[in-house]
Enzyme design. Structure first.
Site, PDB file in Angstrom:
ATOM      1  N   ARG A  94      47.670  31.182  39.766  1.00 30.76           N
ATOM      2  CA  ARG A  94      47.379  31.478  38.370  1.00 30.76           C
ATOM      3  C   ARG A  94      48.670  31.646  37.562  1.00 30.76           C
ATOM      4  O   ARG A  94      49.735  31.899  38.112  1.00 30.76           O
ATOM      5  CB  ARG A  94      46.555  32.770  38.247  1.00 30.76           C
ATOM      6  CG  ARG A  94      45.191  32.692  38.900  1.00 30.76           C
ATOM      7  CD  ARG A  94      44.456  34.023  38.773  1.00 30.76           C
ATOM      8  NE  ARG A  94      43.149  33.980  39.431  1.00 30.76           N
ATOM      9  CZ  ARG A  94      42.959  34.190  40.728  1.00 30.76           C
ATOM     10  NH1 ARG A  94      43.995  34.463  41.511  1.00 30.76           N
ATOM     11  NH2 ARG A  94      41.752  34.129  41.248  1.00 30.76           N
ATOM     12  N   LYS A 117      45.431  39.281  40.168  1.00 39.00           N
ATOM     13  CA  LYS A 117      44.027  39.436  39.816  1.00 39.00           C
ATOM     14  C   LYS A 117      43.165  39.908  40.972  1.00 39.00           C
ATOM     15  O   LYS A 117      42.320  40.791  40.808  1.00 39.00           O
ATOM     16  CB  LYS A 117      43.468  38.115  39.272  1.00 39.00           C
ATOM     17  CG  LYS A 117      42.020  38.201  38.832  1.00 39.00           C
ATOM     18  CD  LYS A 117      41.542  36.881  38.246  1.00 39.00           C
ATOM     19  CE  LYS A 117      40.081  36.978  37.812  1.00 39.00           C
ATOM     20  NZ  LYS A 117      39.580  35.713  37.222  1.00 39.00           N
ATOM     21  N   HIS A 195      45.414  26.929  32.704  1.00 41.65           N
ATOM     22  CA  HIS A 195      44.686  27.377  33.891  1.00 41.65           C
ATOM     23  C   HIS A 195      44.036  26.224  34.633  1.00 41.65           C
ATOM     24  O   HIS A 195      43.778  26.322  35.842  1.00 41.65           O
ATOM     25  CB  HIS A 195      43.613  28.397  33.485  1.00 41.65           C
ATOM     26  CG  HIS A 195      42.910  29.015  34.657  1.00 41.65           C
ATOM     27  ND1 HIS A 195      43.525  29.912  35.512  1.00 41.65           N
ATOM     28  CD2 HIS A 195      41.651  28.851  35.142  1.00 41.65           C
ATOM     29  CE1 HIS A 195      42.683  30.274  36.455  1.00 41.65           C
ATOM     30  NE2 HIS A 195      41.537  29.645  36.257  1.00 41.65           N
ATOM     31  N   ARG A 198      45.389  24.917  37.985  1.00 39.03           N
ATOM     32  CA  ARG A 198      44.944  25.573  39.226  1.00 39.03           C
ATOM     33  C   ARG A 198      43.718  24.862  39.790  1.00 39.03           C
ATOM     34  O   ARG A 198      43.626  24.607  40.993  1.00 39.03           O
ATOM     35  CB  ARG A 198      44.648  27.044  38.939  1.00 39.03           C
ATOM     36  CG  ARG A 198      44.065  27.825  40.111  1.00 39.03           C
ATOM     37  CD  ARG A 198      43.979  29.294  39.744  1.00 39.03           C
ATOM     38  NE  ARG A 198      43.093  30.055  40.600  1.00 39.03           N
ATOM     39  CZ  ARG A 198      43.414  30.534  41.785  1.00 39.03           C
ATOM     40  NH1 ARG A 198      44.617  30.313  42.291  1.00 39.03           N
ATOM     41  NH2 ARG A 198      42.564  31.242  42.489  1.00 39.03           N
ATOM     42  N   HIS A 220      40.773  32.393  47.317  1.00 41.02           N
ATOM     43  CA  HIS A 220      39.347  32.651  47.164  1.00 41.02           C
ATOM     44  C   HIS A 220      38.818  33.291  48.445  1.00 41.02           C
ATOM     45  O   HIS A 220      38.947  32.741  49.520  1.00 41.02           O
ATOM     46  CB  HIS A 220      38.585  31.351  46.899  1.00 41.02           C
ATOM     47  CG  HIS A 220      38.819  30.828  45.519  1.00 41.02           C
ATOM     48  ND1 HIS A 220      38.413  29.581  45.122  1.00 41.02           N
ATOM     49  CD2 HIS A 220      39.418  31.394  44.431  1.00 41.02           C
ATOM     50  CE1 HIS A 220      38.747  29.393  43.844  1.00 41.02           C
ATOM     51  NE2 HIS A 220      39.356  30.470  43.427  1.00 41.02           N
ATOM     52  N   TYR A 229      41.102  43.472  50.817  1.00 39.63           N
ATOM     53  CA  TYR A 229      42.434  43.354  50.240  1.00 39.63           C
ATOM     54  C   TYR A 229      42.745  44.537  49.332  1.00 39.63           C
ATOM     55  O   TYR A 229      43.843  45.064  49.319  1.00 39.63           O
ATOM     56  CB  TYR A 229      42.542  42.058  49.411  1.00 39.63           C
ATOM     57  CG  TYR A 229      42.902  40.851  50.234  1.00 39.63           C
ATOM     58  CD1 TYR A 229      44.111  40.788  50.910  1.00 39.63           C
ATOM     59  CD2 TYR A 229      42.047  39.769  50.330  1.00 39.63           C
ATOM     60  CE1 TYR A 229      44.454  39.669  51.656  1.00 39.63           C
ATOM     61  CE2 TYR A 229      42.376  38.646  51.072  1.00 39.63           C
ATOM     62  CZ  TYR A 229      43.581  38.612  51.736  1.00 39.63           C
ATOM     63  OH  TYR A 229      43.920  37.508  52.469  1.00 39.63           O
TER      64      TYR A 229
END
Length: 240
Positions: A94, A117, A195, A198, A220, A229
């Site tokens: 990103r 993010k 974007h 990506r 992803h 995470y």
């Protein structure tokens, strides 16, 4: 006036594809009935149970041929922006993560990335190559070293509003718009944004190296893995 009356009224706009207008009308009607409730004219707001129309802005997909044209347009701009486009494509990351990449994040022939993010942690080998584009991560980084005068891979230089040389995210967004205009291509009313690089990277890597590889590179994860995470105290990097 019932909720069904409101729903049928809004449906007229929706079936004609005027979703934005339907949303505006719903908002106005909701305000009108809210005031009516306050003044004791009605007991409840019949608009509340209705669903707000979902407005989807379908941006034009960025295809590789378009990327090449926009990248050529970027040659008329400072060198750091073209490198930002190359870095975004070869890594599939990103805008925020490309802007935060540092030379000190490179260890043992890998570029370590903590996605801002999602919290996903990736360790991308410098040997990563997107064959169709001819881009190799190590080569792009070497070119960044020739341009950057600080620890950031992408940097317009040390200046008053950025003493560490970091790039403002808006500069990347606006830079893409400018390069897009320099490309000479004609786009739809919703042209591809920065974007979309990506998305393009994901599709290209999926074609070359498979869906699983593309998903890992993009960071992803399932909802369960995302929570892992975010919750783990010790960073666990996915070795790409």
């Amino acid at each position: 006036i019932t909720t069904r009356d409101i729903a049928e009224f809004l449906e007229r706009w929706i079936v004609e594809g005027k979703v934005t207008m339907a949303g505006t009308m719903r908002s106005v009607l909701s305000d009108v009935f809210r005031e009516a409730v306050v003044e004791g004219r009605v007991e409840n707001n019949p608009v509340s149970p209705t669903r707000a129309p979902k407005i989807e802005v379908l941006r034009e997909r960025l295809e590789y041929e378009m990327f090449v044209a926009v990248r050529a347009g970027a040659e008329r701009m400072p060198a750091w922006f073209g490198l930002a486009m190359d870095l975004a494509l070869v890594t599939g990351q990103r805008r925020e993560d490309v802007a935060r990449m540092r030379f000190t994040d490179i260890k043992d022939e890998r570029l370590y990335i903590d996605q801002q993010k999602t919290g996903a942690c990736l360790a991308i080998p410098l040997s990563l190559t997107l064959k169709e584009s001819g881009l190799r991560l190590s080569t792009v980084i070497d070119r960044c070293r020739l341009v950057s005068r600080c620890d950031y891979l992408i940097s317009p230089g040390i200046r008053k509003n950025s003493e560490d040389g970091s790039i403002n995210l808006d500069s990347l967004t606006k830079g893409f718009v400018k390069a897009r205009s320099y490309s000479g291509l004609k786009f739809s009313e919703n042209p591809p944004s920065l974007h979309e690089i990506r998305s393009l990277a994901g599709r290209m890597y999926e074609k070359e190296l498979g869906k699983d590889f593309a998903q890992k590179l993009l960071g992803h994860k399932s909802e369960k893995m995302t929570e892992k995470y975010l919750d783990t105290r010790k960073k666990e990097y996915v070795m790409i």
